[in-house]
Design an enzyme around this catalytic site. Structure first.
Site, short mmCIF file in Angstrom:
data_model
loop_
_atom_site.label_atom_id
_atom_site.label_comp_id
_atom_site.label_asym_id
_atom_site.label_seq_id
_atom_site.Cartn_x
_atom_site.Cartn_y
_atom_site.Cartn_z
N GLY A 64 -9.46 14.51 6.38
CA GLY A 64 -8.30 13.59 6.38
C GLY A 64 -6.99 14.35 6.55
N GLY A 66 -5.20 14.80 9.14
CA GLY A 66 -4.31 14.35 10.22
C GLY A 66 -3.13 13.53 9.73
N GLY A 68 -0.73 11.77 6.12
CA GLY A 68 -0.39 11.69 4.71
C GLY A 68 -0.45 13.01 3.95
N SER A 155 -17.26 -7.88 -0.66
CA SER A 155 -18.60 -8.04 -0.09
C SER A 155 -19.37 -6.75 -0.36
N TYR A 197 -6.54 6.96 -11.88
CA TYR A 197 -7.42 5.91 -12.42
C TYR A 197 -8.90 6.26 -12.30
N LYS A 212 -14.24 7.61 -7.07
CA LYS A 212 -13.44 8.78 -7.45
C LYS A 212 -13.95 9.37 -8.77
N GLY A 239 -0.57 10.99 -8.78
CA GLY A 239 0.03 9.67 -9.01
C GLY A 239 0.59 9.20 -7.67
C1 LIG Z 1 0.72 -1.43 -7.47
C2 LIG Z 1 1.37 -0.75 -6.31
C3 LIG Z 1 0.60 0.42 -5.79
C4 LIG Z 1 1.35 1.23 -4.77
C5 LIG Z 1 0.68 2.52 -4.45
C6 LIG Z 1 0.36 3.34 -5.66
C7 LIG Z 1 -0.57 4.46 -5.39
C8 LIG Z 1 -1.09 5.11 -6.64
C9 LIG Z 1 -2.59 5.34 -6.70
C10 LIG Z 1 -3.16 5.48 -5.37
C11 LIG Z 1 -4.42 5.81 -5.11
C12 LIG Z 1 -4.80 5.90 -3.74
C13 LIG Z 1 -6.04 6.07 -3.37
C14 LIG Z 1 -6.41 6.07 -1.94
O1 LIG Z 1 -7.53 6.31 -1.66
S1 LIG Z 1 -5.23 5.76 -0.73
C15 LIG Z 1 -6.03 6.06 0.82
C16 LIG Z 1 -5.82 4.93 1.67
N1 LIG Z 1 -6.19 5.26 3.03
C17 LIG Z 1 -7.16 4.63 3.67
O2 LIG Z 1 -7.78 3.72 3.18
C18 LIG Z 1 -7.41 5.12 5.07
C19 LIG Z 1 -8.73 4.73 5.62
N2 LIG Z 1 -8.99 3.30 5.51
C20 LIG Z 1 -9.63 2.55 6.47
O3 LIG Z 1 -10.02 3.04 7.51
C21 LIG Z 1 -9.90 1.09 6.19
O4 LIG Z 1 -8.88 0.57 5.38
C22 LIG Z 1 -11.27 0.88 5.47
C23 LIG Z 1 -11.47 -0.66 5.26
C24 LIG Z 1 -11.34 1.59 4.13
C25 LIG Z 1 -12.41 1.40 6.32
O5 LIG Z 1 -12.31 0.96 7.66
P1 LIG Z 1 -13.65 0.50 8.48
O6 LIG Z 1 -14.73 1.46 8.32
O7 LIG Z 1 -13.17 0.16 9.85
O8 LIG Z 1 -14.08 -0.77 7.69
P2 LIG Z 1 -14.04 -2.33 8.05
O9 LIG Z 1 -15.17 -2.60 9.01
O10 LIG Z 1 -12.68 -2.75 8.45
O11 LIG Z 1 -14.36 -2.98 6.63
C26 LIG Z 1 -15.56 -2.69 5.94
C27 LIG Z 1 -15.84 -3.80 4.94
O12 LIG Z 1 -14.73 -3.86 4.01
C28 LIG Z 1 -14.15 -5.18 4.07
N3 LIG Z 1 -12.68 -5.07 3.87
C29 LIG Z 1 -11.83 -4.35 4.63
N4 LIG Z 1 -10.57 -4.50 4.20
C30 LIG Z 1 -10.64 -5.38 3.17
C31 LIG Z 1 -9.65 -5.98 2.30
N5 LIG Z 1 -8.34 -5.68 2.42
N6 LIG Z 1 -10.07 -6.82 1.35
C32 LIG Z 1 -11.38 -7.13 1.20
N7 LIG Z 1 -12.38 -6.59 1.98
C33 LIG Z 1 -12.00 -5.74 2.95
C34 LIG Z 1 -14.48 -5.67 5.46
O13 LIG Z 1 -14.38 -7.10 5.52
C35 LIG Z 1 -15.89 -5.14 5.63
O14 LIG Z 1 -16.81 -5.91 4.90
P3 LIG Z 1 -17.72 -7.05 5.62
O15 LIG Z 1 -16.75 -8.06 6.19
O16 LIG Z 1 -18.56 -7.61 4.54
O17 LIG Z 1 -18.49 -6.36 6.70
N1 NDP Z 2 -0.74 8.53 -1.61
C1 NDP Z 2 -0.99 8.31 -2.89
O1 NDP Z 2 -0.16 7.77 -3.63
C2 NDP Z 2 -2.30 8.75 -3.47
C3 NDP Z 2 -3.31 9.26 -2.72
N2 NDP Z 2 -4.46 9.68 -3.33
C4 NDP Z 2 -5.52 10.33 -2.56
O2 NDP Z 2 -4.93 11.24 -1.67
C5 NDP Z 2 -5.78 11.39 -0.53
C6 NDP Z 2 -4.96 11.20 0.73
O3 NDP Z 2 -4.46 9.88 0.78
P1 NDP Z 2 -3.18 9.49 1.63
O4 NDP Z 2 -2.70 10.68 2.37
O5 NDP Z 2 -2.25 8.78 0.75
O6 NDP Z 2 -3.77 8.40 2.64
P2 NDP Z 2 -4.19 8.48 4.19
O7 NDP Z 2 -4.70 7.14 4.54
O8 NDP Z 2 -3.07 9.04 4.99
O9 NDP Z 2 -5.36 9.55 4.19
C7 NDP Z 2 -6.72 9.24 4.23
C8 NDP Z 2 -7.37 10.09 5.30
O10 NDP Z 2 -8.78 9.94 5.21
C9 NDP Z 2 -9.31 9.91 6.52
N3 NDP Z 2 -10.55 9.14 6.52
C10 NDP Z 2 -10.74 7.87 6.13
N4 NDP Z 2 -12.01 7.49 6.32
C11 NDP Z 2 -12.66 8.59 6.82
C12 NDP Z 2 -13.99 8.83 7.21
N5 NDP Z 2 -14.92 7.88 7.14
N6 NDP Z 2 -14.31 10.07 7.67
C13 NDP Z 2 -13.38 11.05 7.75
N7 NDP Z 2 -12.08 10.86 7.39
C14 NDP Z 2 -11.73 9.64 6.94
C15 NDP Z 2 -8.24 9.21 7.37
O11 NDP Z 2 -8.31 9.64 8.74
P3 NDP Z 2 -9.03 8.78 9.90
O12 NDP Z 2 -8.50 7.40 9.82
O13 NDP Z 2 -8.67 9.53 11.16
O14 NDP Z 2 -10.50 8.86 9.62
C16 NDP Z 2 -6.95 9.72 6.71
O15 NDP Z 2 -6.46 10.84 7.39
C17 NDP Z 2 -6.91 10.40 -0.71
O16 NDP Z 2 -8.02 11.05 -1.29
C18 NDP Z 2 -6.35 9.42 -1.69
O17 NDP Z 2 -7.35 8.78 -2.43
C19 NDP Z 2 -4.66 9.56 -4.67
C20 NDP Z 2 -3.69 9.04 -5.45
C21 NDP Z 2 -2.40 8.61 -4.93
#
Ligand SMILES: CCCCCCCCC/C=C/C=C/C(=O)SCCNC(=O)CCNC(=O)[C@H](O)C(C)(C)COP(=O)(O)OP(=O)(O)OC[C@H]1O[C@@H](n2cnc3c(N)ncnc32)[C@H](O)[C@@H]1OP(=O)(O)O
Ligand code: NDP
Length: 333
Positions: A64, A66, A68, A155, A197, A212, A239
């Site tokens: 990941g 590329g 954030g 789901s 969390y 996690k 955080g």
């Molecule tokens: C209170 C304020 C908070 C503000 C922020 C505070 C942050 C503090 C703590 C933070 C922690 C952070 C942790 C993180 O991990 S952040 C990282 C976030 N980054 C990403 O998620 C990047 C990658 N994400 C994705 O690519 C997509 O979002 C994905 C859905 C995770 C995966 O994509 P893909 O494989 O293409 O999946 P889909 O085919 O689209 O979906 C798969 C099934 O999931 C269902 N679905 C998708 N989105 C939702 C949704 N929003 N709600 C409900 N269900 C969802 C989708 O429907 C598919 O299921 P199916 O329909 O049954 O097949």
């Molecule tokens: N930002 C925040 O406040 C917080 C973030 N975190 C953690 O920090 C980390 C980075 O998050 P952040 O930078 O915010 O979010 P981003 O969405 O920018 O980063 C998530 C990365 O994961 C990659 N990724 C997602 N699915 C796959 C997959 N199936 N295979 C390979 N790579 C994948 C995405 O790239 P691509 O789409 O190209 O696959 C993307 O670069 C995460 O572990 C998140 O849980 C934790 C707490 C707080």
């Protein structure tokens, strides 16, 4: 008697709350007595903390990388001399980031496409890495997927998608590299990025919280088991740090951001550069005695949420006089 006490306590609570609210809105708008001002005490430093060259001749894989936080970690490691490999699904995003960072640092950044949910793709990705740079010295498992959703709306595939990326993806990358490193008698630093969390659990992000927590168990377990092969395993729990990936999926309207900042004792979000410095330190030889550590990096948010009495921050000195007098008057139980 009981009614009189309840009545008096109720009136006091109202007085305390309404004057706290008045003061809050005078100082900072509608909510949040402490937001903003105290952040001046805690300015984020953006430059690389370790001596330049700390990662010379070292190879680092950042999943990941590329976007954030992963991108920020890559930039810092590259600036400190590492040759980096960034891996995720979107090759165009990876290539753009790799070019931008290596043109700034002068150190090569390689882009390798990999969906960490697929163990075969992970194995092929590691083949590619071996051919490009050799096995890495630093592995940062940062890739993740997440979205807020009431659990009754999830789901089975939604659950599977998040747990596959976060827990299985981290396990596939870690086991594939671990086995090859062991075979080659090469030590490495493994770092997993989890979240605060992972420890407490949290509603509305249940697949992420569960996965996690699993990652933390995996890393603590391997820290104990694989030290004998020269491997260290550590965890950073960030955080809130603004990234498009996280905030667009966790607070799509922006409605929760102010309340979130208000509960952080340091009065601000973290920055990508700050976590990149911590990740670089943990992955460096300056931390060669650190293994099995779980480092919370959240401006104090976790303890602020946990303490039952922390809301008393909004009680004014005059209100404290009143409260203290009431408490002192109490005799016996
Ligand atoms: C209170 C304020 C908070 C503000 C922020 C505070 C942050 C503090 C703590 C933070 C922690 C952070 C942790 C993180 O991990 S952040 C990282 C976030 N980054 C990403 O998620 C990047 C990658 N994400 C994705 O690519 C997509 O979002 C994905 C859905 C995770 C995966 O994509 P893909 O494989 O293409 O999946 P889909 O085919 O689209 O979906 C798969 C099934 O999931 C269902 N679905 C998708 N989105 C939702 C949704 N929003 N709600 C409900 N269900 C969802 C989708 O429907 C598919 O299921 P199916 O329909 O049954 O097949
Ligand atoms: N930002 C925040 O406040 C917080 C973030 N975190 C953690 O920090 C980390 C980075 O998050 P952040 O930078 O915010 O979010 P981003 O969405 O920018 O980063 C998530 C990365 O994961 C990659 N990724 C997602 N699915 C796959 C997959 N199936 N295979 C390979 N790579 C994948 C995405 O790239 P691509 O789409 O190209 O696959 C993307 O670069 C995460 O572990 C998140 O849980 C934790 C707490 C707080």
């Amino acid at each position: 008697m009981a009614a009189r006490v309840v009545g008096r306590a109720g009136r006091l609570a109202l007085v305390v709350r309404s004057s706290a609210v008045r003061l809050q809105s005078r100082l900072h708008g509608s909510t949040g007595l402490r937001s903003g001002s105290q952040a001046n005490f805690f300015p984020p430093l953006e430059d690389a903390m370790l001596p330049s060259g700390s990662f010379n001749n070292r190879m680092a894989l950042i999943t990941g990388g590329g976007t954030g936080l992963g991108r920020a970690m890559t930039a810092t490691l590259s600036q400190l001399g590492a040759q980096c490999i960034i891996a995720s699904r979107k090759l165009d995003v990876l290539q753009r980031t790799a070019e931008e960072i290596s043109s700034q640092t002068g150190n090569k950044v390689h882009a390798v496409q990999c969906d960490v949910r697929d163990p075969q793709a992970v194995s092929q990705c590691v083949d590619q890495i071996e051919a490009l740079t050799g096995l890495p010295d630093v592995i940062i498992n940062n890739a993740a997927g997440n979205f807020v959703c009431p659990s009754e709306r999830l789901s089975p595939n939604a659950w599977k998608t998040i747990t596959d990326i976060v827990l299985n993806g981290t396990a596939f990358v870690t086991l594939e590299l671990g086995k090859r490193l062991i075979q080659n008698q090469k030590g490495a630093s493994f770092l997993a990025i989890t979240t605060i969390y992972a420890e407490s659990g949290s509603g509305f992000v249940v697949p992420s919280a569960s996965a996690k927590a699993g990652v933390e168990a995996l890393y603590k377990s391997l820290a104990a088991e694989w030290g004998r092969y020269g491997h260290r395993f550590n965890i950073i729990q960030p955080g809130p740090i603004r990234t498009k990936g996280a905030f667009s999926r966790l607070d799509p309207t922006g409605a929760f951001e102010k309340a979130m900042i208000d509960r952080i004792p340091t009065g601000r979000l973290g920055t990508p550069a700050e976590i990149a410095n911590l990740a670089a330190y943990v992955s460096s030889n300056y931390a060669s005695w650190m293994s099995g550590a779980v480092i919370r990096f959240d401006g104090g948010e976790y303890v602020s949420l946990a303490g039952e009495f922390n809301e008393l921050r909004s009680v004014t000195p005059d209100q404290w006089k009143l409260l203290e007098a009431m408490i002192r008057k109490t005799k016996g139980s």
